[in-house]
Design a protein around this motif. Structure first.
Motif, short mmCIF file in Angstrom:
data_model
loop_
_atom_site.label_atom_id
_atom_site.label_comp_id
_atom_site.label_asym_id
_atom_site.label_seq_id
_atom_site.Cartn_x
_atom_site.Cartn_y
_atom_site.Cartn_z
N ALA A 1 -42.43 65.94 -0.28
CA ALA A 1 -43.37 65.19 0.53
C ALA A 1 -44.62 66.17 0.56
O ALA A 1 -45.81 65.60 0.43
CB ALA A 1 -42.85 65.06 1.87
N ARG A 2 -44.40 67.40 0.82
CA ARG A 2 -45.58 68.46 0.95
C ARG A 2 -46.36 68.50 -0.38
O ARG A 2 -47.72 68.40 -0.17
CB ARG A 2 -45.25 69.69 1.16
CG ARG A 2 -44.81 69.83 2.67
CD ARG A 2 -44.41 71.17 3.20
NE ARG A 2 -43.86 71.30 4.65
CZ ARG A 2 -43.61 72.31 5.24
NH1 ARG A 2 -43.67 73.25 4.66
NH2 ARG A 2 -43.20 72.19 6.43
N SER A 3 -45.70 68.60 -1.64
CA SER A 3 -46.54 68.32 -2.74
C SER A 3 -47.32 67.24 -2.74
O SER A 3 -48.50 67.23 -3.36
CB SER A 3 -45.54 68.57 -3.93
OG SER A 3 -46.24 68.14 -5.17
N ALA A 4 -46.86 65.99 -2.44
CA ALA A 4 -47.68 64.94 -2.62
C ALA A 4 -48.77 64.87 -1.67
O ALA A 4 -49.88 64.23 -1.98
CB ALA A 4 -46.83 63.54 -2.18
N LEU A 5 -48.67 65.51 -0.49
CA LEU A 5 -50.02 65.62 0.53
C LEU A 5 -51.02 66.82 0.14
O LEU A 5 -51.84 67.06 0.82
CB LEU A 5 -49.42 65.56 1.86
CG LEU A 5 -48.56 64.38 2.22
CD1 LEU A 5 -47.77 64.53 3.59
CD2 LEU A 5 -49.57 63.15 2.25
N GLY A 6 -50.25 67.68 -0.75
CA GLY A 6 -51.20 68.84 -0.98
C GLY A 6 -50.99 69.79 0.05
O GLY A 6 -52.11 70.90 0.40
N LEU A 7 -49.99 70.06 0.77
CA LEU A 7 -49.68 71.03 1.76
C LEU A 7 -48.94 72.21 1.23
O LEU A 7 -48.30 72.05 0.38
CB LEU A 7 -48.76 70.46 2.74
CG LEU A 7 -49.14 69.06 3.47
CD1 LEU A 7 -48.34 68.57 4.67
CD2 LEU A 7 -50.59 69.49 4.20
N ASP A 8 -49.29 73.33 1.88
CA ASP A 8 -48.23 74.49 1.47
C ASP A 8 -46.92 74.27 1.63
O ASP A 8 -46.34 73.80 2.74
CB ASP A 8 -48.73 75.45 2.49
CG ASP A 8 -48.20 76.93 2.07
OD1 ASP A 8 -47.16 77.04 1.67
OD2 ASP A 8 -49.08 77.96 2.44
N PRO A 9 -46.21 74.60 0.72
CA PRO A 9 -44.60 74.30 0.49
C PRO A 9 -43.93 75.16 1.62
O PRO A 9 -42.86 74.89 1.93
CB PRO A 9 -44.39 74.53 -0.82
CG PRO A 9 -45.52 75.45 -1.46
CD PRO A 9 -46.67 75.14 -0.64
N ASP A 10 -44.42 76.26 1.96
CA ASP A 10 -43.60 77.33 2.70
C ASP A 10 -44.23 77.19 4.18
O ASP A 10 -43.30 77.91 5.00
CB ASP A 10 -43.78 78.81 2.01
CG ASP A 10 -43.30 78.68 0.59
OD1 ASP A 10 -41.95 77.83 0.55
OD2 ASP A 10 -43.82 79.11 -0.38
N GLU A 11 -45.39 77.03 4.48
CA GLU A 11 -45.79 77.20 5.95
C GLU A 11 -45.23 76.13 6.83
O GLU A 11 -45.37 74.80 6.63
CB GLU A 11 -47.41 77.08 5.79
CG GLU A 11 -47.77 77.11 7.32
CD GLU A 11 -49.38 76.86 7.33
OE1 GLU A 11 -50.14 77.10 8.21
OE2 GLU A 11 -49.81 76.18 6.19
N PRO A 12 -44.55 76.57 7.85
CA PRO A 12 -44.14 75.80 8.85
C PRO A 12 -45.32 74.73 9.38
O PRO A 12 -46.14 75.21 9.64
CB PRO A 12 -43.50 76.41 9.99
CG PRO A 12 -43.19 77.76 9.15
CD PRO A 12 -44.36 77.94 8.40
#
Length: 302
Positions: A151-162
């Motif tokens: 999900a984070r990859s699809a949205l371009g979000l940091d994979p590790d940051e809460p």
């Protein structure tokens, strides 16, 4: 209260109910939608409904069912054996919408709300029959668990940051964005506003937890959407939340108190992909289950 190209999020839950009703094959559904606005918009909608009938469109329906209190007035322009409305919350809470909504309810054969709590806000003198409870429901096909990393990859979000999700427009005061900000502190807090409906499940699955600290909710669909994805949710006891969150370990349904909510949230911020067992609870209010309830209500009218 229906999506438009410019505002695809507007009333998407009503569209979901229409699609669920059509899937049953038990009724033919025709939708008449119009953009929100002032008195002239509602008057124009009534005129357009009359013109559609005169222009060769179906003139007589079995049921004419409006969504949102103010919409019941133009809906009366459509001829039908029965007229109904589903009230969603602001129509009974807003100081201008409430009296206009209440003034029209006795004209209807069925008055429904999206929750029991909302039904209690309707005075007995305003209706001719008992109030039904007909939520729109959660689309459990669209809202389902997916790996947080994906999900984070699809949205371009940091994979590790809460990160946390406030599943509403921050400009709506009753949703209490201020509480979500206070609780999040230094943790990144994402919000939903004009996000397209097909993107919302990604944002839910991307979050460590979903925060619903609302002052009031007509129904509370956001909590169900989080549960359908097995994502931890913290919510105030309004709308459907007390029933939906009861007994689910890792979820919280309580009045907003920063210390209590901080303690409940902390474990979810320290896990890569925290989950709760919430999908079974959310499925009790699925769009298909709620469509069946609507069909039963229509049958009772006929």
């Amino acid at each position: 209260m229906y999506p438009t190209p410019a505002r695809p999020e507007l009333g998407s839950f009503v569209r979901d109910q229409v699609e669920a009703l059509r899937r049953t094959g038990a009724a033919e559904i025709e939708v008449f939608a119009f953009a929100p606005g002032g008195a002239r918009v509602y008057l124009g909608a009534a005129v357009n409904l009359r013109r559609r009938a005169r222009g060769g469109k179906r003139a007589d329906f079995d049921v004419v069912h409006a969504h949102f209190g103010l919409s019941l007035w133009p809906a009366l322009a459509a001829r039908g054996r029965a007229h109904a409305v589903t009230l969603h919350g602001t129509d009974l809470a807003h100081p201008r919408s409430r009296p206009i909504t209440l003034a029209g309810l006795r004209r209807l054969d069925l008055v429904a709300t999206v929750s029991d709590a909302l039904a209690e806000q309707i005075p007995g003198w305003a209706v001719r029959h008992p109030v039904a409870v007909l939520p729109a429901g959660v689309n459990v096909d669209r809202f389902s668990p997916m790996p947080r990393e994906a999900a984070r990859s699809a949205l371009g979000l940091d994979p590790d940051e809460p990160c946390l999700l406030f599943p509403a427009d921050p400009r709506r005061p009753e949703k209490r964005f201020d509480r979500a900000q206070e609780l999040a502190g230094d943790t990144r807090l994402h919000t939903l506003g004009a996000v397209a409906p097909d993107q919302v499940p990604l944002w839910v699955n991307a979050a460590n937890a979903v925060l619903v600290p609302s002052q009031r909710e007509g129904f509370g669909l956001a909590a169900l959407e989080a549960l359908a994805c097995d994502v931890p949710v913290l919510a105030t006891p309004v709308g459907v939340a007390p029933r939906a969150l009861a007994g689910i370990a890792g979820a919280l349904c309580a009045p907003y108190e920063r210390a209590v909510w901080t303690e409940a949230l902390a474990p979810h911020l320290n896990v890569a992909d925290p989950r709760v067992r919430g999908r079974a609870s959310a499925s009790r209010w699925s769009t298909d289950a709620m469509a069946a309830r609507v069909l039963d209500a229509w049958q009772s009218l006929l």
